[in-house]
Design a protein around this motif. Structure first.
Motif, PDB file in Angstrom:
ATOM      1  N   VAL A   1       2.801   0.647  -3.912  1.00 35.70           N
ATOM      2  CA  VAL A   1       2.932   1.682  -4.939  1.00 35.70           C
ATOM      3  C   VAL A   1       4.302   2.329  -4.796  1.00 35.70           C
ATOM      4  N   ARG A   2       5.153   2.110  -5.762  1.00 37.90           N
ATOM      5  CA  ARG A   2       6.527   2.614  -5.699  1.00 37.90           C
ATOM      6  C   ARG A   2       6.669   3.860  -6.568  1.00 37.90           C
ATOM      7  N   SER A   3       7.327   4.859  -6.012  1.00 30.75           N
ATOM      8  CA  SER A   3       7.479   6.125  -6.721  1.00 30.75           C
ATOM      9  C   SER A   3       8.894   6.655  -6.574  1.00 30.75           C
ATOM     10  N   VAL A   4       9.232   7.582  -7.456  1.00 30.34           N
ATOM     11  CA  VAL A   4      10.530   8.268  -7.414  1.00 30.34           C
ATOM     12  C   VAL A   4      10.255   9.758  -7.345  1.00 30.34           C
ATOM     13  N   GLY A   5      10.879  10.431  -6.388  1.00 29.12           N
ATOM     14  CA  GLY A   5      10.683  11.862  -6.225  1.00 29.12           C
ATOM     15  C   GLY A   5      11.737  12.668  -6.948  1.00 29.12           C
TER      16      GLY A   5
ATOM     17  N   PHE B   1       4.522   3.115  -1.044  1.00 32.83           N
ATOM     18  CA  PHE B   1       3.301   3.332  -0.292  1.00 32.83           C
ATOM     19  C   PHE B   1       2.540   2.012  -0.206  1.00 32.83           C
ATOM     20  N   VAL B   2       2.191   1.621   0.999  1.00 33.13           N
ATOM     21  CA  VAL B   2       1.445   0.384   1.231  1.00 33.13           C
ATOM     22  C   VAL B   2       0.016   0.781   1.593  1.00 33.13           C
ATOM     23  N   CYS B   3      -0.949   0.311   0.817  1.00 31.06           N
ATOM     24  CA  CYS B   3      -2.321   0.765   1.019  1.00 31.06           C
ATOM     25  C   CYS B   3      -3.317  -0.343   0.692  1.00 31.06           C
ATOM     26  N   ARG B   4      -4.480  -0.219   1.277  1.00 27.30           N
ATOM     27  CA  ARG B   4      -5.543  -1.199   1.044  1.00 27.30           C
ATOM     28  C   ARG B   4      -6.285  -0.923  -0.250  1.00 27.30           C
ATOM     29  N   TRP B   5      -6.364   0.370  -0.648  1.00 33.45           N
ATOM     30  CA  TRP B   5      -7.106   0.746  -1.845  1.00 33.45           C
ATOM     31  C   TRP B   5      -6.233   1.625  -2.744  1.00 33.45           C
ATOM     32  N   LEU B   6      -6.379   1.434  -4.045  1.00 29.76           N
ATOM     33  CA  LEU B   6      -5.622   2.215  -5.020  1.00 29.76           C
ATOM     34  C   LEU B   6      -6.595   2.815  -6.037  1.00 29.76           C
TER      35      LEU B   6
END
Length: 428
Positions: A143-147, A160-165
């Motif tokens: 999950v890529r984001s811009v602040g 963000f690297v995650c198992r669930w979204l």
């Protein structure tokens, strides 16, 4: 960092190194042991709280600077919950007893902020998700984001690297602004209801409100209270129901009747009572659909209007009902019936839409057409590869709370199974 986190993080970084993905070196990669939740509205908060109760951590990413941004930043001052509070509370925490049956905007915001505090939910604010992709090579979501920095400018990004979204951006993520012929020629003010706060800004003005849903009806009523002269564009058939009937909330009464009778019989009963209490709304320019209000809501997701006093104002002539717009000129609106009228301002009560297709790079669960789950309620909350949706039921907070519980229970099952089958990493 425990073994499960360490293994996933190692595999994630190794995968990037092996693929020489140098374009993303400016992203700060963050491994999230639990789910990433996109959106800090009521739905996202509900999922986070249900997960927290089960001992599962999560990260909420929110593009604005507050929880419930739709309520805090894009709603009008006189807004109240349209349904009684017992149908709008989130899991694990009821409304305060001191709150009225229909809490005000500020009371609801206070409740949501207290909810976040109680469950120690701390969203990552001012972080806008640009993309979310499932990496089948490692079995995780990226999950890529811009602040945003203090100046409001876009700053550094995260992956963000995650198992669930969990997609919790909801049905009302982006304003719907229709294209009306001549909009650029019109010299008066044109605003969406997301920018409307109070009729005080339109005192003494002739205002055209486009859209006859709950927001359009209530904005017209608010304009009347501030001595404006509103007209309401009604293009389609619409069900208008009293907010209460027979001493009970119309919604609560409907839910109780549905336990005993089929939906068409309940619809017939509601329309008979509406005719007695409200009269023939078609004489006011508000023609009812052929399908009953509950059946229409279930089949098409079209919410009936719960009247808060607008009908009485229409009957008195304080609000004029007009047909669809053909085009605009400098100050004049031409309607589809050929009539014209001058207005000082136009308010677009044309609703919102989902923005999921713009950032979720997964085409199976969500429709690219409307950004809603392809599977209708109650089966639209779960997709493949650890993907979930909350707040897309077209049944308000009651539906969101139901899905939040389902999602937390499902993730807990996966969480326990993966930890149980975990083999520790070897140490060198």
């Amino acid at each position: 960092m425990d073994y499960l986190q360490e293994r996933a993080w190692k595999e994630s970084n190794d995968h990037h190194v092996n693929n020489n993905n140098n374009n993303n070196n400016n992203l700060r990669r963050v491994f999230v042991p639990g789910p990433v939740i996109v959106g800090a509205g009521p739905s996202g908060l509900a999922v986070a709280a249900c997960l927290k109760q089960r001992g599962i951590p999560s990260v909420i990413i929110e593009r604005t600077n507050c929880v419930a941004s739709l309520w805090q930043l894009k709603s009008y001052d006189r807004l109240r919950l349209h349904l009684p509070k017992q149908f709008c509370e989130l899991p694990l925490m009821p409304f305060p007893q001191s709150f009225p049956t229909y809490p005000t905007k500020q009371q609801f915001i206070t409740y949501l902020e207290a909810y976040a505090t109680k469950f120690d939910i701390n969203p990552l604010f001012d972080e806008s998700v640009e993309s979310a992709t499932f990496d089948s090579g490692i079995g995780f979501w990226r999950v890529r984001s811009v602040g945003k920095g203090k100046s409001g400018e876009e700053g550094g990004g995260h992956e963000f690297v995650c198992r669930w979204l969990v997609v919790a951006t909801g049905e009302n993520a982006e304003e719907v602004v229709p294209e009306i012929r001549g909009m650029k020629e019109f010299k008066g003010q044109i605003v969406h209801t997301s920018c409307y706060k109070s009729g005080g800004a339109f005192q003494g003005k002739k205002v055209l409100v486009v859209g006859c849903g709950n927001s359009g009806m209530e904005v017209c009523f608010d304009l009347c209270l501030h001595n404006a002269s509103p007209s309401l564009v009604v293009r389609d058939a619409v069900h208008v129901l009293p907010r209460e009937m027979l001493g009970r909330s119309t919604f609560g009464l409907s839910m109780w009747l549905l336990k005993w009778f089929p939906v068409r019989l309940v619809d017939a009963f509601l329309l008979i009572v509406c005719r007695i209490l409200l009269g023939d709304t078609s004489k006011l320019g508000l023609v009812r659909p052929r399908i009953g209000p509950l059946e229409l809501k279930s089949s098409a997701g079209k919410t009936p209007v719960l009247d808060v006093g607008t009908l009485d104002r229409i009957k008195k002539g304080d609000i004029k009902v007009v047909p669809g717009i053909k085009r605009l000129t400098r100050q004049t609106v031409e309607f589809v019936n050929g009539e014209t009228e001058d207005f000082d301002a136009i308010i677009l009560a044309t609703g919102y839409k989902s923005n999921v297709p713009s950032w979720l790079k997964e085409k199976g669960m969500f429709s690219e057409k409307d950004g809603f789950p392809r599977q209708p309620f109650p089966n639209g909350w779960k997709g493949d590869n650890g993907l979930y949706a909350v707040g897309f039921t077209k049944r308000g907070l009651l539906g969101a709370s139901m899905d939040a519980r389902r999602i937390a229970e499902d993730i807990e099952g996966c969480w326990k199974a993966e930890v149980k089958n975990l083999t520790p990493l070897s140490r060198s």
